[in-house]
Scaffold this active site. Structure first.
Site, short mmCIF file in Angstrom:
data_model
loop_
_atom_site.label_atom_id
_atom_site.label_comp_id
_atom_site.label_asym_id
_atom_site.label_seq_id
_atom_site.Cartn_x
_atom_site.Cartn_y
_atom_site.Cartn_z
N ASP A 15 0.87 -1.18 0.00
CA ASP A 15 0.00 0.00 0.00
C ASP A 15 0.90 1.23 0.00
OD1 ASP A 15 -3.10 0.84 1.12
OD2 ASP A 15 -1.49 2.28 1.38
N ASP A 113 -3.56 2.34 -5.47
CA ASP A 113 -2.29 2.34 -4.71
C ASP A 113 -2.06 1.05 -3.93
OD1 ASP A 113 -3.93 2.69 -2.43
OD2 ASP A 113 -2.40 3.92 -1.46
N GLU A 114 -2.74 -0.03 -4.30
CA GLU A 114 -2.65 -1.27 -3.52
C GLU A 114 -2.63 -2.50 -4.42
OE1 GLU A 114 -5.64 -2.02 -0.23
OE2 GLU A 114 -5.54 0.17 -0.37
P1 DGT Z 1 -1.89 5.99 3.78
O1 DGT Z 1 -2.08 4.72 3.00
O2 DGT Z 1 -2.57 5.98 5.10
O3 DGT Z 1 -0.45 6.39 3.91
O4 DGT Z 1 -2.58 7.17 2.97
P2 DGT Z 1 -3.28 7.16 1.54
O5 DGT Z 1 -3.52 8.60 1.18
O6 DGT Z 1 -2.46 6.40 0.55
O7 DGT Z 1 -4.66 6.46 1.86
P3 DGT Z 1 -5.36 5.21 1.19
O8 DGT Z 1 -4.40 4.12 0.91
O9 DGT Z 1 -6.53 4.90 2.05
O10 DGT Z 1 -5.94 5.76 -0.17
C1 DGT Z 1 -5.19 5.85 -1.37
C2 DGT Z 1 -5.60 7.09 -2.14
O11 DGT Z 1 -7.02 7.06 -2.38
C3 DGT Z 1 -5.39 8.39 -1.36
O12 DGT Z 1 -4.09 8.92 -1.56
C4 DGT Z 1 -6.46 9.28 -1.87
C5 DGT Z 1 -7.58 8.36 -2.20
N1 DGT Z 1 -8.58 8.38 -1.12
C6 DGT Z 1 -8.53 7.75 0.07
N2 DGT Z 1 -9.59 8.01 0.83
C7 DGT Z 1 -10.37 8.84 0.08
C8 DGT Z 1 -11.62 9.49 0.29
O13 DGT Z 1 -12.25 9.35 1.34
N3 DGT Z 1 -12.10 10.25 -0.75
C9 DGT Z 1 -11.42 10.42 -1.93
N4 DGT Z 1 -11.91 11.17 -2.89
N5 DGT Z 1 -10.23 9.83 -2.15
C10 DGT Z 1 -9.71 9.07 -1.17
CA CA Z 2 -2.14 4.14 0.75
CA CA Z 3 -4.88 2.16 -0.25
#
Ligand code: DGT
Ligand code: CA
Ligand code: CA
Length: 364
Positions: A15, A113-114
Site C-alpha cells: 500500500d 495504490d494497492e
Molecule cells: P496511507 O495509506 O494511510 O499512507 O494514505 P493514503 O492517502 O495512501 O490512503 P489510502 O491508501 O486509504 O488511499 C489511497 C488514495 O485514495 C489516497 O491517496 C487518496 C484516495 N482516497 C482515500 N480516501 C479517500 C476518500 O475518502 N475520498 C477520496 N476522494 N479519495 C480518497
Molecule cells: Ca495508501
Molecule cells: Ca490504499
C-alpha cells in the site's frame, strides 16, 4: 516419519504511503516538507468539497481524508491545497504495478495504490520473503521516488493488516506461527472488512480487540451478525483466510510503462518503444476481450516529472493499429511541445468495455 505439513502460502500486500499527496510531492519537489492537502472540489464553487488525502505533515495538524476543505483550511492555513489529478496518480500507479508484477507469481491490483503478490514458489520461506520485500521497496523508491508500506503473511487478510501496521515506509512480516499474537492486540477496526456498523455493535458487546472477537463462540457471533458475517468474523479474528490472489489488473484501464535504455528525446527511439508498448497493451486487451475508447501517452522526464497526453476516440475500438497510430501521434505531439529528455514512457488505454459483438471503430 515426520508429518508432512502443507507448505504455507506467502502473500505480499503493498500500500503506497499518502499516495495522492506523495505523487504531488514528487511532481512539485518544492512543496516537500510542507503540509499538503489533496482536495475533491464539489464544483459548487469556493471551498466546497472534501479532503481526498493529505501528507503526514498535514495529518499531524488534524487534516484527514473526508473532512470538509473549509475545515482543513482552518486547521492548516499554510498548507498547500491541490485538486485531485487522477491522470498523474494513474501514471505513477502504472509504474509501481509494473515493478511489482516482475517479482511475483500472481498479481492482483486492488486499487490505484494497492496490490497483492503471490510469492509462494518464488521464495522458500518467510525470511527470504522479507529480503525480497525489502528489495521491492528499494526498487520502487529508486525508480519512482515513492515510499510504500508492505506486509508479508500466509494469507491476504493478514498481509493487508500487516501492510497497514507500520506506516509510512513500513515492512511487517508475520510468519504463520505469529499470526494469532500479531492480530490479537489490534483494534477491531484494523481488521479489514469490519465496517462501521459491525464495529459499533462489537463495541457495545465490550469487544475492543481482534483477540476479544476470537474469544466469542462462533454460535454467539452467528446469533449476533447472521450466518455469513458470524462465520467470517470468527475466522478472520483468528487470521484464517483462504481467498486466493486472483490474477487481475485494474478493470478501468490497461497500461504499460518501460524505462528507456538511455534518457532521450530522439523520435525514432521513442516511436520504436511506442510500437512495442502498443503491442503489449493490445495483447492484454485481446486476452480479456476488451475494447477501449481512449489512448494515453505517458512521459516521465529525467527529473521524474510525469506528463500525459490523451486522445478519446469517437467510438470504442479494439485494434492494434488504432492503439499504435494514436499513441505515435500523441508521442510526436508531446515531443514537439516539451523540450525535456525522457527517462520512462508508457501507453495506457482506458474506458474499457467487454466486447459483445458490437461494432468497433475499426469496422465502421
Ligand atoms: P496511507 O495509506 O494511510 O499512507 O494514505 P493514503 O492517502 O495512501 O490512503 P489510502 O491508501 O486509504 O488511499 C489511497 C488514495 O485514495 C489516497 O491517496 C487518496 C484516495 N482516497 C482515500 N480516501 C479517500 C476518500 O475518502 N475520498 C477520496 N476522494 N479519495 C480518497
Ligand atoms: Ca495508501
Ligand atoms: Ca490504499
Amino acid at each position: 516419519m515426520p508429518d508432512e505439513k502443507p507448505h504455507p502460502r506467502i502473500i505480499l500486500h503493498i500500500d503506497m504511503d499518502y499516495f495522492f499527496a506523495q505523487c504531488e510531492e514528487r511532481e512539485h519537489p518544492e512543496i516537500k516538507g510542507k503540509p499538503v492537502v489533496i482536495c475533491v472540489y464539489s464544483g459548487r464553487g469556493g471551498d466546497s468539497g472534501a479532503v481526498s488525502t493529505s501528507n503526514y505533515e498535514a495529518r499531524k495538524l488534524g487534516v484527514k481524508a473526508g473532512i470538509p476543505i473549509y475545515r482543513a483550511k482552518k486547521l492548516a492555513p499554510d498548507a498547500v491545497f491541490l485538486p485531485v489529478n487522477m491522470e498523474l496518480y494513474r501514471s505513477i500507479s502504472d509504474e509501481i504495478m509494473e515493478i511489482l508484477k516482475s517479482y511475483c507469481e500472481k498479481f492482483e491490483q486492488e486499487s490505484v495504490d494497492e496490490a497483492f503478490c503471490e510469492l509462494t514458489g518464488k521464495v522458500s520461506d518467510f525470511d527470504e520473503a522479507r529480503s525480497l520485500a525489502a528489495r521491492i521497496k528499494d526498487e520502487i523508491k529508486q525508480k519512482t521516488g515513492l515510499t510504500c508500506s508492505v506486509g508479508v503473511a500466509p494469507n491476504k487478510l493478514v498481509a493487508k493488516v500487516a501492510s497497514d501496521f507500520r506506516k509510512p515506509d513500513g515492512l511487517t512480516v508475520v510468519k504463520p506461527e505469529e499470526v494469532l499474537q500479531f492480530l490479537s492486540p489490534l483494534k477491531i477496526t484494523d481488521l479489514i472488512g469490519v465496517g462501521k456498523k459491525t464495529g459499533e455493535r462489537l463495541n457495545e458487546l465490550g469487544v475492543k480487540t481482534i483477540g476479544d472477537i476470537s474469544k466469542l463462540s462462533k454460535d454467539d457471533l452467528i446469533k449476533e451478525f447472521g450466518q455469513a458475517k458470524g462465520v467470517w468474523l470468527k475466522q478472520a479474528s483468528q487470521g484464517v483466510d483462504d481467498s486466493q490472489v486472483e490474477e487481475r489488473e485494474g478493470t478501468d484501464q490497461i497500461g504499460r510503462i518501460i524505462t528507456l535504455k538511455e534518457n532521450t528525446r530522439e523520435l525514432q527511439v521513442i516511436l520504436d518503444a511506442v510500437d512495442k508498448l502498443s503491442e503489449d497493451v493490445y495483447r492484454k486487451l485481446e486476452a480479456r476481450k476488451l475494447s477501449f475508447k481512449s489512448v494515453s501517452f505517458i512521459a516521465i522526464s529525467t527529473d521524474l516529472k510525469t506528463r500525459t497526453k490523451s486522445h478519446t476516440l469517437g467510438a470504442p475500438a479494439k485494434d492494434l493499429d488504432i492503439i499504435r497510430s494514436t499513441a505515435r501521434e500523441l508521442a510526436q505531439a508531446f515531443l514537439a511541445e516539451n523540450p525535456a529528455a525522457l527517462r520512462r514512457i508508457g501507453i495506457r488505454v482506458a474506458n474499457l468495455k467487454e466486447e459483445k459483438g458490437q461494432k468497433t471503430l475499426g469496422e465502421f
